[in-house]
Design a protein around this motif. Structure first.
Motif: not given
Ligand SMILES: NC(=O)C1=CN([C@@H]2O[C@H](COP(=O)(O)OP(=O)(O)OC[C@H]3O[C@@H](n4cnc5c(N)ncnc54)[C@H](OP(=O)(O)O)[C@@H]3O)[C@@H](O)[C@H]2O)C=CC1
Ligand SMILES: CC(C)=CCC[C@@H](C)[C@H]1CC[C@H]2C3=C(CC[C@]12C)[C@@]1(C)CCC(=O)C[C@@H]1CC3
Length: 334
Positions: A97, A100, A125-126, A178, A190-191
């Motif tokens: 993870t 931001s 984001t992952q 998402a 990316k979620e």
């Protein structure tokens, strides 16, 4: 007859605290810890037995990110028990993870600071990966492995005379935007965590529609923000320790900073004490902690449409058929 309770991801964090609290509620429960790491599971069992020496605690090896392991565990559980009263679908991951900090700082000075700090919207984001089954790891671990487990355990869960309850550990980070029905494994975005938790909410709604008439109910909980291995994977533990005084202050603005696994398990323990038939299929049950450290449970309507839940459910059944055929395994009971 003492209730039979199975908890996935019981070897640490919220799952382990839940097991302790369940035994405190009812020392007679027959508790089965379903874990991937048997060394950790054995240590958890020892801690539980130290506090409740007469408790019935057993272990079953289960890696929800491996369908082979799920099928093996399901047949082992069927061999050991005649029924399951509560199935806590708690195991979960949030790998690789990234936070931001830019969004965090600008969010802190916006009107949405409390919302951001309780849902993490726009902050995380992952990087996901593919499992040996060829599925997205976050999707398979957080949802699909559990879905297959439920389907395989239907004979133990569906009984009209005595209803059973599925209790999913979802999240305040579950977010409709998402999730996409055309990329429900979230291979492109990316979620993956937000998507998998929203998928969990959808699956729970659809399971209620299909199984309530057979005596099986499904509910979703949200533990709040809890300090566990999962959160220590987002920021290192020393960072969290530095943030602790700030998080205590944040508790004056949101009850979602439950912080300890004990507090985080409040909604799961509350559901354990409810009649499954009395629960609302469209509600999410949140563990809450006041600034003074008092726990309570609050329900909130999920941002879920029943038609979307049904379409997603049909997609899960299709995927189930596909993966079981690949493994040469019989389809779960109709
Ligand atoms: N902490 C938080 O703030 C929040 C957590 N949640 C959810 O709570 C649940 C529990 O997480 P938490 O206690 O925080 O974190 P932990 O990492 O402490 O616990 C996660 C558990 O899931 C297990 N697990 C992970 N992958 C697998 C797998 N493939 N097969 C079987 N077990 C697996 C872990 O096993 P092992 O011990 O072997 O790693 C561990 O026991 C998760 O579903 C998480 O998404 C939801 C909202 C907030
Ligand atoms: C000042 C302060 C508390 C800073 C921490 C910023 C972030 C690292 C956190 C703010 C909201 C948190 C949060 C989660 C992780 C850590 C934060 C992003 C979760 C996503 C953890 C897992 C969940 O399922 C839900 C949590 C929502 C809130």
């Amino acid at each position: 007859m003492q209730p039979v309770v199975l908890v996935t991801g019981a070897s640490s964090g919220i799952g382990s605290a839940l097991c302790k609290r369940l035994l405190r509620e009812d020392a007679g429960v027959r508790l089965c810890l379903a874990c991937r790491n048997m060394q950790k599971a054995t240590a958890t069992k020892a801690v539980l037995l130290a506090a409740h020496p007469a408790a019935q605690v057993t272990l079953v090896r289960l890696d929800v990110s491996s369908l082979e392991s799920v099928l093996r565990a399901a047949s082992e559980i069927q061999r050991r028990f005649q029924r399951l009263d509560y199935l806590f679908l708690n195991a979960g991951i949030m790998p690789n993870t990234h936070v931001s900090f830019k969004a965090l700082i600008s969010g802190l000075f916006s009107g949405r600071a409390v919302h951001m700090l309780s849902t993490a919207e726009g902050l995380l984001t992952q990087e996901d990966c593919i499992t040996a089954d060829g599925l997205q790891a976050v999707f398979e671990t957080n949802l699909f492995g559990h879905f297959i487990l439920i389907r395989q355990l239907e004979p133990l869960l569906c009984c009209l005379e005595k209803p059973s309850l599925l209790i999913w550990t979802s999240s305040s980070n579950a977010r409709k935007s998402a999730f996409s029905l055309t990329d429900y494994q979230h291979s492109k975005g990316k979620e993956s965590y937000s998507s998998s938790k929203y998928a969990t909410d959808l699956a729970s709604v659809a399971l209620n529609k299909h199984f309530n008439k057979q005596g099986l109910y499904s509910s979703v909980v949200c533990p709040g923000l809890v300090m566990t291995n999962l959160t220590y994977g987002i920021l290192p533990s020393f960072f969290w320790k530095l943030l602790m005084p700030i998080m205590w202050i944040i508790r004056f603005f949101t009850k979602t900073y439950t912080l300890t696994p004990y507090n985080g398990a409040e909604a799961q323990v509350w559901l354990f004490k409810q009649k499954p038939e009395s629960l609302d299929a469209l509600m999410k049950y949140h563990s809450c902690t006041s600034p003074m450290g008092k726990n309570c449970v609050e329900s909130q309507k999920m941002d879920v449409e029943e038609e979307t839940a049904e379409i997603f459910y049909q997609k899960l059944l299709e995927l189930e058929k596909h993966v079981l055929a690949k493994l040469n395994a019989p389809l779960s009971p109709k």
